[in-house]
Write an enzyme that holds these catalytic residues in place. Structure first.
Site, short mmCIF file in Angstrom:
data_model
loop_
_atom_site.label_atom_id
_atom_site.label_comp_id
_atom_site.label_asym_id
_atom_site.label_seq_id
_atom_site.Cartn_x
_atom_site.Cartn_y
_atom_site.Cartn_z
CB SER A 20 -55.01 16.83 -9.63
OG SER A 20 -55.10 17.83 -10.61
CG ASN A 21 -52.88 16.65 -14.55
OD1 ASN A 21 -52.52 17.81 -14.74
ND2 ASN A 21 -54.07 16.20 -14.94
#
Ligand code: CTP
Ligand code: CA
Length: 212
Positions: free
Chosen positions: A21-22
């Site tokens: 993810s980020n």
């Protein structure tokens, strides 16, 4: 009017217990949703996982992966007069997702990634969306040039460009300093809270809708 907003990060499964993810907080997208609802409009908020409280009266559709966000946007975008793509969509996902947890049997391991579909980039070309289209651009260099490239490639009316290399603004913070890149001009509003920037963006969106 009906406003579709994408927000938050996406999660791309590696195995049943892990994901890529980020650092997107979702704050910008949620601020946009709240502003539009308070102005009396219908908001369809399609969001990846965030820690944020949901604004009152939005039609909220939670998603996890980019693929899920893609098909949800495809389903709803026909209802929208304005679409704002504030999500930080993962550009790649693991090529294969095993059904069982990956064991640490090796000293090294390589994850093969494949490109995710570009949701914003599909709005005009695949979903045949004809309303106002607003995207974001997260850049660490050549802010205006890169953002203008995205505006043209994706058929946007406005790209809100962010310098994500700056620690004081952007992804996780409450403030942001952006460029508004339009087809015919660029504007540089002063650094401000995400709340106030959301007001400015919604204002621009309505102006673009009137002139369409
Ligand atoms: N976007 C999207 N679907 C993707 C990737 C991006 O809808 N798979 C949207 C984002 O929500 C944003 C815009 O496209 O509105 C630009 O995202 P950004 O990450 O800045 O650009 P990319 O086109 O992904 O290019 P790159 O990351 O290589 O700069
Ligand atoms: Ca990207």
């Amino acid at each position: 009017m009906t406003i579709l907003i994408t927000a938050g990060p996406t999660r791309e499964a590696i195995d049943p217990v892990r994901y890529l993810s980020n650092r997107s907080s979702g704050k910008m997208g949620y601020a946009l949703a709240e502003t539009a609802v308070k102005a009396g409009h219908r908001v369809i908020l399609i969001s990846g996982p965030t820690q944020l409280d949901l604004p009152d009266r939005v039609d909220y559709i939670p998603v996890e992966s980019a693929a899920e966000m893609f098909s949800t946007v495809e389903h709803w975008i026909g209802k929208a007069d304005i679409a704002i793509f504030a999500a930080a969509v993962a550009d790649y996902r693991p090529a294969k997702v095993p059904e069982q947890k990956i064991k640490k049997n090796n000293e090294h391991m390589t994850l093969e990634l494949v490109k995710n579909p570009d949701i914003l980039g599909s709005a005009r070309s695949q979903f045949n969306y004809e309303g106002v289209l607003i995207g974001f651009a997260a850049e660490t260099e050549n802010l205006e040039t890169n953002a203008r490239g995205k505006l043209e490639r994706k058929g946007c009316d406005l790209v809100v460009a962010n310098d994500v290399s700056r620690k004081d603004i952007g992804f996780d913070s409450n403030e942001n300093e952006v460029l508004f890149v339009f087809k015919d001009r660029t504007e540089a509003p002063p650094k401000d809270s995400k709340q106030h920037l959301a007001h400015l963006i919604i204002e621009q969106a309505f102006e673009l809708a009137e002139n369409r």
